[in-house]
Write an enzyme that holds these catalytic residues in place. Structure first.
Site, PDB file in Angstrom:
ATOM      1  N   LYS A  11      40.648  62.132 -12.112  1.00 58.41           N
ATOM      2  CA  LYS A  11      39.693  62.020 -13.221  1.00 58.41           C
ATOM      3  C   LYS A  11      40.439  61.630 -14.491  1.00 58.41           C
ATOM      4  CE  LYS A  11      40.949  65.948 -15.521  1.00 58.41           C
ATOM      5  NZ  LYS A  11      41.560  65.923 -16.863  1.00 58.41           N
ATOM      6  N   ASP A 135      39.403  73.051 -14.769  1.00 55.67           N
ATOM      7  CA  ASP A 135      38.631  71.861 -14.441  1.00 55.67           C
ATOM      8  C   ASP A 135      38.299  71.729 -12.951  1.00 55.67           C
ATOM      9  OD1 ASP A 135      41.243  71.370 -13.776  1.00 55.67           O
ATOM     10  OD2 ASP A 135      41.417  69.449 -14.801  1.00 55.67           O
TER      11      ASP A 135
END
Length: 255
Positions: A11, A135
């Protein structure tokens, strides 16, 4: 099913604001996570013991291994007394700020859910993931999401990123803790949320360049001017905007 194979994506952060330092030592942040098409591969099968193998010599094998931490948390949460063999094929650079470790642990949680037929939904898997890292919950659903708190408060957003994303990895090692320790906090009071800015301007690169910033840039650029040079070169070749600095420094450029 006694075997499963999953892709584990990286990401980027489209912008990052650091609001304040918390009492627990972390910082409250605001960012937009966006999944990219750079994948590790994870193969899992039920076994008599818990086993972990990888093609990377940079992955720890002890308690700090996030894949094994995911196994322990999953087994303890659902009272599973079994073993599992995990093989991790790394493609995402280790420590590059691309979220590879968090993504791997999220993939392990999803794989275990399939292998053992637990039937846990994404919300429950995200709750377990938050025990591993800030995350990890993002990678349970992936896509694009607005993240606040330590990065663990995830709100999926419907936005199509209409650009090619170039990841530059000049192998400059910068630890996240060091960057935050040298960061001069600035006020973001009165600013529109990154979510609103990104959603409303995703097809306007000039506007994004003006409004989307990463608060960690100044520290990294100050001590590692080569990173600033990379950004300047990317501007020169006509890219849209620079969006992130990662832990070993990864520079994400959207065209």
């Amino acid at each position: 099913m006694d075997r499963v194979k999953l892709l584990s994506p990286g990401k980027i952060n489209i912008g990052l604001r650091v609001w304040r330092k918390r009492e627990d030592g972390y910082h409250d942040i605001e960012t937009v996570f966006h999944e990219v098409k750079l994948f590790d591969e994870i193969e899992m099968e039920i076994s008599d013991e818990i086993e972990f193998e990888t093609n990377s010599n940079e992955i720890p094998r002890g308690f700090e291994n996030l894949c094994l931490k995911a196994v322990r948390i999953f087994f303890e949460s659902f009272g599973i007394h079994s073993g599992v063999r995990i093989y991790l094929k790394k493609r995402i650079p280790v420590g590059a700020g691309l979220g590879g470790g968090s993504s791997n642990s999220a993939a392990v949680l999803k794989g275990l859910n399939i292998l053992f037929g637990v039937g846990a939904d994404d919300d429950l898997l995200s709750e377990l993931g938050s025990l591993i890292g800030s995350d990890v919950p993002f990678f349970i659903k992936g896509g694009t999401a607005y993240a606040t708190g330590r990065g663990e408060i995830i709100e999926p957003i419907e936005v199509k990123v209409p650009y090619k994303i170039v990841i530059v990895y000049p192998n400059v090692k910068v630890s996240t803790s060091w960057v935050y320790g040298n960061l001069n906090l600035r006020s973001h009071d009165g600013e529109e949320s990154l979510k609103k800015i990104v959603v409303e301007n995703i097809d306007k690169p000039d506007k994004l360049r003006e409004l989307v910033k990463n608060d960690l840039e100044d520290v990294v650029f100050r001590y590692h001017p080569i990173v600033a040079d990379v950004k300047e070169k990317l501007y020169e070749i006509g890219g849209g905007f620079f969006t992130d600095v990662g832990e070993w420094f990864s520079c994400f450029w959207i065209f």
